[in-house]
Design an enzyme around this catalytic site. Structure first.
Site, mmCIF file in Angstrom:
data_model
loop_
_atom_site.group_PDB
_atom_site.id
_atom_site.type_symbol
_atom_site.label_atom_id
_atom_site.label_comp_id
_atom_site.label_asym_id
_atom_site.label_seq_id
_atom_site.Cartn_x
_atom_site.Cartn_y
_atom_site.Cartn_z
ATOM 1 N N ASP A 90 31.522 37.779 45.304
ATOM 2 C CA ASP A 90 32.428 38.921 45.138
ATOM 3 C C ASP A 90 33.485 38.941 46.233
ATOM 4 O O ASP A 90 33.322 39.641 47.224
ATOM 5 C CB ASP A 90 31.592 40.202 45.148
ATOM 6 N N GLU A 121 40.329 46.134 47.358
ATOM 7 C CA GLU A 121 39.540 46.540 46.197
ATOM 8 C C GLU A 121 38.244 47.226 46.581
ATOM 9 O O GLU A 121 37.779 48.137 45.887
ATOM 10 C CB GLU A 121 39.240 45.305 45.333
#
Length: 332
Positions: A90, A121
């Site tokens: 990720d 993010e």
């Protein structure tokens, strides 16, 4: 651009890029893209932090993911067919796969490809919010998050909410002179599971996590304030959840709503395995970038953990999937 996706992913994982400190990885990726002939736009999001938009002819498919990670930094290591390290799943492994897939497409003569790498993010998505103001021309957006190499059919949304209770401070030796703010909150929270939250045939159940509890100031003072922070994962209209929350609270606490991202259904392509995901992504904030799809190697179950990893074989295979996805979409 390196065509060994594992080596490239390890290089990206080896650069610390905690949210708010993405400058070094932005510099490395942007310089590589410029060297490989891309038209690169750096969009400053805040001092020292920028989104990267790399384009050619435009009007086609944009690969996008984020370059920031949660703390702490964990250096890369390869072991038993897995690449470990912060961001391996990720989403730096995904970024590497997108870079290699885009390079393959360009070398084959397909230049209707864009790359968008955003910052922030993991904490507020300020990068995606800024990127939506760029002059995007892509018809499709392939966003990257770890989906276990399935094309996501949809994603749950999210809603943050804070419950606050108030009391009256007093010396703890004389509790009858005060009123605890903590006790009514402790009575309220266990009944949260009894609420009949909305369900969806594709996305599943609404879930709620009691993530943070604060209350009081000292053990010898009757607490005059207490609060609990909740995170809902949404499968329906947010107003339905808010209505049920207000009904459940029934005046026993104050409610303050925080950030909200709606649930979504995504474009899918025949021939690719599909399934829903429970987490949110930057997709709702990138509406200008085309019809959204969500795909990535790795599992969200290990993301943000001390043993975060992506299987090497799955990472390599994802390059082929990204390339095939792009070609399928460009043919539509």
């Amino acid at each position: 651009m390196k065509d060994d996706v594992v080596a490239l992913a390890a290089e990206l994982v080896g650069i610390s890029s905690l949210t708010g400190n993405e400058g070094p990885i932005v510099e490395l990726v942007s310089k590589r893209l410029i060297k490989d002939g891309w038209n690169v736009t750096l969009q400053e999001v805040s001092p020292g932090r920028a989104n990267i938009w790399a384009s050619r002819a435009g009007g086609g498919v944009c690969f996008s993911t984020h370059l920031d990670t949660v703390p702490p930094f964990l250096p890369p290591r390869k072991e038993k067919g897995k690449l470990f390290g912060r961001g391996s799943s990720d989403a730096k492994g995904i970024a590497a796969a997108m870079l290699v897939a885009a390079d393959r497409l360009v070398k084959s003569g397909e230049d209707r490809v864009d790359l968008l790498f955003v910052v922030g993010e993991e904490k507020g998505s300020d990068g995606a919010r800024a990127a939506n103001n760029l002059s995007a021309t892509s018809r499709f957006l392939i966003n990257g998050e770890p989906t276990e190499s399935k094309l996501a059919s949809g994603a749950k949304g999210s809603l943050r909410a804070t419950l606050r209770t108030r009391g009256r401070a007093a010396h703890s030796a004389y509790p009858h002179l005060g009123q605890s703010a903590i006790e009514p909150l402790l009575e309220l929270l266990p009944t949260l599971r009894s609420v009949n939250w909305p369900k969806d045939a594709t996305l599943g159940d609404t879930t709620v996590n009691i993530g943070v509890i604060h209350g009081g100031s000292e053990a010898n003072i009757i607490p005059e304030h207490a609060e609990a922070e909740l995170m809902f994962r949404l499968v329906s209209d947010v107003e339905e959840v808010k209505s049920k929350l207000v009904e459940w609270v029934d005046g026993r606490a104050e409610i303050e709503y925080g950030s909200y991202i709606p649930s979504q259904y995504f474009h899918t392509v025949e021939g690719f395995e599909t399934g829903p995901v429970a987490y949110t992504s930057d997709i709702p904030l990138l509406s200008a970038w085309g019809t959204p799809l969500l795909f990535g190697p790795g599992s969200i179950h290990v993301a943000h953990t001390p043993d975060e990893f992506v299987p090497v074989d799955e990472l390599r295979a994802s390059v082929d999937v990204y390339e095939r996805l792009a070609r399928s979409l460009l043919a539509e």
